[in-house]
Design an enzyme around this catalytic site. Sequence first.
Site, short mmCIF file in Angstrom:
data_model
loop_
_atom_site.label_atom_id
_atom_site.label_comp_id
_atom_site.label_asym_id
_atom_site.label_seq_id
_atom_site.Cartn_x
_atom_site.Cartn_y
_atom_site.Cartn_z
N SER A 122 0.86 -1.18 0.00
CA SER A 122 0.00 0.00 0.00
C SER A 122 0.90 1.23 0.00
CB SER A 122 -0.88 -0.03 1.25
OG SER A 122 -1.54 1.20 1.41
N LYS A 156 -1.29 -0.99 -4.30
CA LYS A 156 -2.44 -0.16 -3.92
C LYS A 156 -1.93 1.26 -3.76
CE LYS A 156 -4.72 0.31 0.54
NZ LYS A 156 -5.40 -0.42 1.62
N LYS A 194 -2.81 5.27 -2.79
CA LYS A 194 -3.77 6.13 -2.10
C LYS A 194 -4.14 7.28 -3.02
CE LYS A 194 -3.73 4.15 2.05
NZ LYS A 194 -4.93 3.69 2.76
N ASP A 236 -7.12 3.35 -3.07
CA ASP A 236 -7.80 3.48 -1.78
C ASP A 236 -7.99 4.96 -1.49
OD1 ASP A 236 -8.80 3.34 0.80
OD2 ASP A 236 -7.05 2.30 1.66
N GLU A 280 -11.11 1.05 -3.17
CA GLU A 280 -11.35 0.84 -1.74
C GLU A 280 -11.92 2.11 -1.11
OE1 GLU A 280 -7.94 -0.86 0.20
OE2 GLU A 280 -8.63 -0.36 2.20
N ASP A 290 -13.61 -0.87 3.52
CA ASP A 290 -12.65 -0.99 4.62
C ASP A 290 -13.32 -0.38 5.86
OD1 ASP A 290 -10.57 -0.57 6.45
OD2 ASP A 290 -9.20 0.37 5.06
N LYS A 324 -9.68 -6.21 8.42
CA LYS A 324 -8.65 -5.89 9.40
C LYS A 324 -9.22 -6.36 10.72
CE LYS A 324 -7.09 -1.72 7.00
NZ LYS A 324 -7.11 -0.25 7.00
N GLY A 375 -4.07 -3.86 6.49
CA GLY A 375 -3.10 -3.66 7.55
C GLY A 375 -3.22 -2.27 8.13
O1 OSB Z 1 -6.83 2.43 4.62
O2 OSB Z 1 -5.95 0.54 4.40
C1 OSB Z 1 -5.93 1.66 4.90
C2 OSB Z 1 -2.73 2.13 6.96
C3 OSB Z 1 -3.22 2.80 8.05
C4 OSB Z 1 -4.56 3.10 8.10
C5 OSB Z 1 -5.41 2.77 7.04
C6 OSB Z 1 -4.91 2.09 5.94
C7 OSB Z 1 -3.54 1.80 5.88
C8 OSB Z 1 -2.90 1.16 4.73
C9 OSB Z 1 -1.55 0.51 4.94
O3 OSB Z 1 -3.34 1.22 3.62
C10 OSB Z 1 -1.64 -0.96 5.12
C11 OSB Z 1 -0.35 -1.54 5.66
O4 OSB Z 1 0.63 -1.59 4.91
O5 OSB Z 1 -0.30 -1.94 6.84
MG MG Z 2 -8.15 1.29 3.40
#
Ligand code: OSB
Ligand code: MG
Length: 368
Positions: A135, A161, A163, A188, A213, A238, A262, A290
Amino acid sequence: MIIERVDLIQIHMRLIAPFETSYARQSELDKLILKVYTHDGTAYTECTVGNQPLYSYETLETAKYILKSFIIPSIMGMELRGPDHYWEKIARLRGHPMAKAAMENSIWTLKAMEEGIPLAKCLGGQRDRILSGVSIGIQNSTEELIELIASYMSQGYPKFKIKIKPGKDVTTIEEVRHHFPDITLMVDANNAFSLHHMETLQAMDKFDLLMIEQPLGHDDMVDHSRLQAKLETPICLDESINSPSAARVAAALHACRIINIKQGRVGGLSQALEVHDIAQANGMGVWCGGMLETGIGRAVNVALATLPNFIYPSDISASDRYWERDLIDPPFTINPDGTIDVPTEPGLGVKVNEAVLNRVTVDREIIR
Ligand code: OSB
Ligand code: MG
């Protein structure tokens, strides 16, 4: 098992590189680690809260408060038969899924230790490797984003992924897709869009994204359902799926076609298993997200991702994607085929390096 003592350990760690989402930019993280003691052994777990109520309403301070004032006193010194018994004891407590999950994780881990099997087996998981993924936060420029993707590609990551947020959306995706026509790509938005952005969101359909996402509000199932009806790309939820019942609502309303699980967000591993089953019964695949965990929390995620309906690559990356020095030995690494090995030792299956943990500890509260 009888829990005799719990240490609430606050740690402070610096990420290898800042992580920017539509709602925040983080370069240093405070985290809450629990060390849970029984007569027969100890278990470490990680609470997935952050410092501020941005991703969820819980924070490190609320989790500590709820754990020490309500959750731990409900179970301390009692003969606990396992996770189901834990839930009986704390069923009356409302909300605070991440605090509940942190304690529940230790009970699953202790149960796996008692049975002499890895946590993955204890959960009913079947794989010995899970599909990784990365991510990637919002970057200052698309050039930097493209460079980062190229470097993660060379390490073997099977899914990327990125952002997005309003203003860093279609053009960014278009340039990335143009550069990498064949990669498995998803986005995402962390709830940064609304139905007013319909044109922008529909424009994403042409980039062959694996999924989009959480484009809309964190608690808005109805609008996600309206949006999914107008998109070809699957929506993945999510933030919106904070319990098994939320998963049922999402399925009934066709608010998504995929769920990012999660375990902290849904209240722990038992409820994560329920969400997994609800999704499967409704023809939806899931994958493991995560929360920038240390190796302690990552080991739980890896175990969970061994269940059969985890059919998409995860956000579970190698330790060196996050930390200069992870808390565990050996760190998680990625195999050339884009997988991560599932620990085979009983319990969590990873060894916490206490010297490293002590170095990053800023506060320790002992509850007995
Ligand atoms: O939206 O998935 C998310 C990390 C912190 C809070 C929200 C998100 C995320 C990630 C990173 O996308 C996921 C990871 O590498 O642990
Ligand atoms: Mg997310």
